[in-house]
Design a protein around this motif. Structure first.
Motif, PDB file in Angstrom:
ATOM      1  N   GLU A  57       0.831  -1.203   0.000  1.00  0.00           N
ATOM      2  CA  GLU A  57       0.000   0.000   0.000  1.00  0.00           C
ATOM      3  C   GLU A  57       0.869   1.259   0.000  1.00  0.00           C
ATOM      4  O   GLU A  57       0.617   2.198  -0.759  1.00  0.00           O
ATOM      5  N   GLU A  58       1.888   1.272   0.849  1.00  0.00           N
ATOM      6  CA  GLU A  58       2.718   2.463   0.996  1.00  0.00           C
ATOM      7  C   GLU A  58       3.611   2.727  -0.210  1.00  0.00           C
ATOM      8  O   GLU A  58       3.875   3.880  -0.545  1.00  0.00           O
ATOM      9  N   GLN A  59       4.079   1.671  -0.856  1.00  0.00           N
ATOM     10  CA  GLN A  59       5.010   1.837  -1.965  1.00  0.00           C
ATOM     11  C   GLN A  59       4.346   1.860  -3.339  1.00  0.00           C
ATOM     12  O   GLN A  59       4.900   2.419  -4.282  1.00  0.00           O
ATOM     13  N   VAL A  60       3.149   1.271  -3.450  1.00  0.00           N
ATOM     14  CA  VAL A  60       2.491   1.187  -4.750  1.00  0.00           C
ATOM     15  C   VAL A  60       1.126   1.886  -4.738  1.00  0.00           C
ATOM     16  O   VAL A  60       0.894   2.823  -5.502  1.00  0.00           O
ATOM     17  N   LEU A  61       0.223   1.417  -3.890  1.00  0.00           N
ATOM     18  CA  LEU A  61      -1.151   1.895  -3.938  1.00  0.00           C
ATOM     19  C   LEU A  61      -1.283   3.369  -3.561  1.00  0.00           C
ATOM     20  O   LEU A  61      -1.863   4.162  -4.313  1.00  0.00           O
ATOM     21  N   PHE A  62      -0.766   3.751  -2.403  1.00  0.00           N
ATOM     22  CA  PHE A  62      -0.933   5.137  -1.956  1.00  0.00           C
ATOM     23  C   PHE A  62      -0.307   6.129  -2.937  1.00  0.00           C
ATOM     24  O   PHE A  62      -0.950   7.119  -3.299  1.00  0.00           O
ATOM     25  N   PRO A  63       0.940   5.898  -3.391  1.00  0.00           N
ATOM     26  CA  PRO A  63       1.491   6.834  -4.385  1.00  0.00           C
ATOM     27  C   PRO A  63       0.657   6.870  -5.679  1.00  0.00           C
ATOM     28  O   PRO A  63       0.495   7.929  -6.278  1.00  0.00           O
ATOM     29  N   GLY A  64       0.119   5.716  -6.068  1.00  0.00           N
ATOM     30  CA  GLY A  64      -0.700   5.669  -7.270  1.00  0.00           C
ATOM     31  C   GLY A  64      -2.024   6.394  -7.134  1.00  0.00           C
ATOM     32  O   GLY A  64      -2.597   6.864  -8.130  1.00  0.00           O
ATOM     33  N   LEU A  65      -2.515   6.500  -5.907  1.00  0.00           N
ATOM     34  CA  LEU A  65      -3.799   7.171  -5.661  1.00  0.00           C
ATOM     35  C   LEU A  65      -3.633   8.631  -5.230  1.00  0.00           C
ATOM     36  O   LEU A  65      -4.613   9.368  -5.176  1.00  0.00           O
TER      37      LEU A  65
END
Length: 156
Positions: A57-65
């Motif tokens: 979440e911290e490395q992929v999802l959150f930056p993507g959102l």
């Protein structure tokens, strides 16, 4: 709203975390479970799955959102919750959680999961085009494939 296939691996992991919360809450309420065994279960799930989930979440999802301005405050809240939940995971691994601590941990983890499912995922699906969700899904698959977490990148 149906869960986008790109988010299903994270939702499956959420189900595992919620199952742990239910075991802790029921076990402590009914007095049928040994708090030390529940603590060991919490430490194992945190080590084997939750920590990878948080990093994804911290490395992929959150930056993507993050580019969705309406999600930024929620993402900040979720990051803070990760810090708190990691503390509980570390205390469980060290065998330092009391029954009361386990109850708070289970409630906090359950609320966190529900916030991600009901708010973050729903709003992300509404705000992002399908192609962007697919791109995030591929990045999550790559992250989980490189993390060594078994079965995390499988899709239904």
């Amino acid at each position: 709203m149906l869960r986008d296939p790109s988010l299903i691996p994270l939702s499956h992991q959420h189900q595992h975390a919620l199952a742990l919360c239910v075991r802790i809450e029921r076990g402590l309420r009914d007095g049928q479970a040994d708090p030390a065994a529940l603590q060991e279960d919490a430490a194992a799930l945190f080590r084997d799955e939750i920590e990878y989930h948080f990093r994804a979440e911290e490395q992929v999802l959150f930056p993507g959102l993050w580019r969705v301005e309406s999600l930024q405050t929620l993402i900040d809240e979720l990051r803070v919750e990760h810090v708190s939940l990691r503390r509980y995971g570390a205390q469980a691994a060290a065998g330092k959680l009391t029954a009361a601590d386990l109850q708070v941990f289970a409630g906090s983890l359950s609320a966190h999961v529900r916030k991600e499912e009901r708010q973050l995922f729903e709003q992300a699906q509404a705000a992002l085009p399908h192609a962007e969700l697919e791109r995030l899904g591929r990045e999550l698959d790559a992250f989980f494939g490189s993390s060594g977490m078994p079965g995390a990148s499988c899709r239904i």
